[in-house]
Design a protein around this motif. Structure first.
Motif, PDB file in Angstrom:
ATOM      1  N   ILE A 176     -22.335  -8.332  15.304  1.00  0.00           N
ATOM      2  CA  ILE A 176     -21.908  -6.943  15.122  1.00  0.00           C
ATOM      3  C   ILE A 176     -20.929  -6.844  13.955  1.00  0.00           C
ATOM      4  O   ILE A 176     -20.993  -5.917  13.149  1.00  0.00           O
ATOM      5  CB  ILE A 176     -21.306  -6.371  16.430  1.00  0.00           C
ATOM      6  CG1 ILE A 176     -22.418  -6.185  17.465  1.00  0.00           C
ATOM      7  CG2 ILE A 176     -20.578  -5.048  16.173  1.00  0.00           C
ATOM      8  CD1 ILE A 176     -21.936  -5.807  18.849  1.00  0.00           C
ATOM      9  N   GLU A 177     -20.042  -7.830  13.837  1.00  0.00           N
ATOM     10  CA  GLU A 177     -19.104  -7.856  12.704  1.00  0.00           C
ATOM     11  C   GLU A 177     -19.862  -7.949  11.376  1.00  0.00           C
ATOM     12  O   GLU A 177     -19.523  -7.273  10.411  1.00  0.00           O
ATOM     13  CB  GLU A 177     -18.130  -9.028  12.838  1.00  0.00           C
ATOM     14  CG  GLU A 177     -17.103  -8.840  13.934  1.00  0.00           C
ATOM     15  CD  GLU A 177     -16.199  -7.635  13.703  1.00  0.00           C
ATOM     16  OE1 GLU A 177     -15.596  -7.548  12.615  1.00  0.00           O
ATOM     17  OE2 GLU A 177     -16.115  -6.785  14.606  1.00  0.00           O
ATOM     18  N   LYS A 178     -20.894  -8.801  11.325  1.00  0.00           N
ATOM     19  CA  LYS A 178     -21.705  -8.935  10.103  1.00  0.00           C
ATOM     20  C   LYS A 178     -22.391  -7.621   9.755  1.00  0.00           C
ATOM     21  O   LYS A 178     -22.636  -7.334   8.589  1.00  0.00           O
ATOM     22  CB  LYS A 178     -22.764 -10.032  10.275  1.00  0.00           C
ATOM     23  CG  LYS A 178     -22.192 -11.424  10.257  1.00  0.00           C
ATOM     24  CD  LYS A 178     -23.282 -12.462  10.402  1.00  0.00           C
ATOM     25  CE  LYS A 178     -22.678 -13.849  10.387  1.00  0.00           C
ATOM     26  NZ  LYS A 178     -23.690 -14.901  10.357  1.00  0.00           N
ATOM     27  N   ALA A 179     -22.724  -6.835  10.781  1.00  0.00           N
ATOM     28  CA  ALA A 179     -23.404  -5.551  10.584  1.00  0.00           C
ATOM     29  C   ALA A 179     -22.407  -4.422  10.341  1.00  0.00           C
ATOM     30  O   ALA A 179     -22.747  -3.247  10.460  1.00  0.00           O
ATOM     31  CB  ALA A 179     -24.292  -5.246  11.784  1.00  0.00           C
ATOM     32  N   GLY A 180     -21.177  -4.761  10.016  1.00  0.00           N
ATOM     33  CA  GLY A 180     -20.181  -3.756   9.652  1.00  0.00           C
ATOM     34  C   GLY A 180     -19.463  -3.115  10.824  1.00  0.00           C
ATOM     35  O   GLY A 180     -18.717  -2.155  10.650  1.00  0.00           O
ATOM     36  N   GLY A 181     -19.699  -3.610  12.025  1.00  0.00           N
ATOM     37  CA  GLY A 181     -19.029  -3.057  13.203  1.00  0.00           C
ATOM     38  C   GLY A 181     -19.835  -1.943  13.848  1.00  0.00           C
ATOM     39  O   GLY A 181     -20.901  -1.548  13.357  1.00  0.00           O
TER      40      GLY A 181
END
Length: 163
Positions: A47-52
């Motif tokens: 999720i962090e990699k996907a910008g949150g």
């Protein structure tokens, strides 16, 4: 749609000796798309990699600590959206009732197993052609990319018939 860059893949392969896998992130994240990851990463990391999360994402339906698997679709629901949890369970139950024989299964049949794509299915067939029939399910560990976790996950879905 966002795809992981080769820079991201390089960063992963330089920091770990594990193979790079991919997850398709959809739903209520800032940047849906495909992301590279290693088997140590969790839903939180993806999720962090996907910008949150977006402001409308329903955090209560997300298990941030869950591990991610190769070729998984990670769907982040919106507040008020009801996810059909029974679908995944039904598919697994169906597979468990119809065990795949490692010694006779076709490429297509092997791909029906959880976590087994074209590459891993072909590796199973290659092993069979080179070494003969599987004698035990644990013999899968002799194939590159099949570790303890993978074999444990497959035990309920495969069988072996020895001629």
């Amino acid at each position: 749609m966002t795809y992981s860059s080769s820079t991201q893949e390089s960063a992963i392969s330089e920091t770990t000796s594990e193979r790079v896998m991919y997850v398709d992130v959809k739903g209520n994240v800032q940047q849906p798309g495909m992301y590279a990851f290693t088997d140590e990463e969790r839903v939180f990391d993806i999720i962090e990699k996907a910008g949150g999360l977006t402001p409308t994402a329903d955090e209560k339906q997300i298990n941030f600590a869950a591990k991610v698997s190769d070729q998984q679709v990670l769907y982040i629901p919106e507040v008020g959206e009801v996810l059909p949890e029974f679908t995944a369970v039904t598919e697994e139950e169906e597979l468990e009732d119809k065990k795949v024989n490692l010694n006779t299964a076709s490429l297509t049949e092997l791909q029906e197993l959880p976590g087994i794509g074209v590459m891993k299915a072909q590796e199973i067939i290659n092993y069979r052609e080179t070494n003969g029939s599987f004698q035990t399910i644990e013999s899968l560990k002799e194939i590159s990319g099949f570790g303890e976790k993978t074999v444990e996950k497959l035990k309920n879905f495969v069988t072996i018939t020895i001629d």
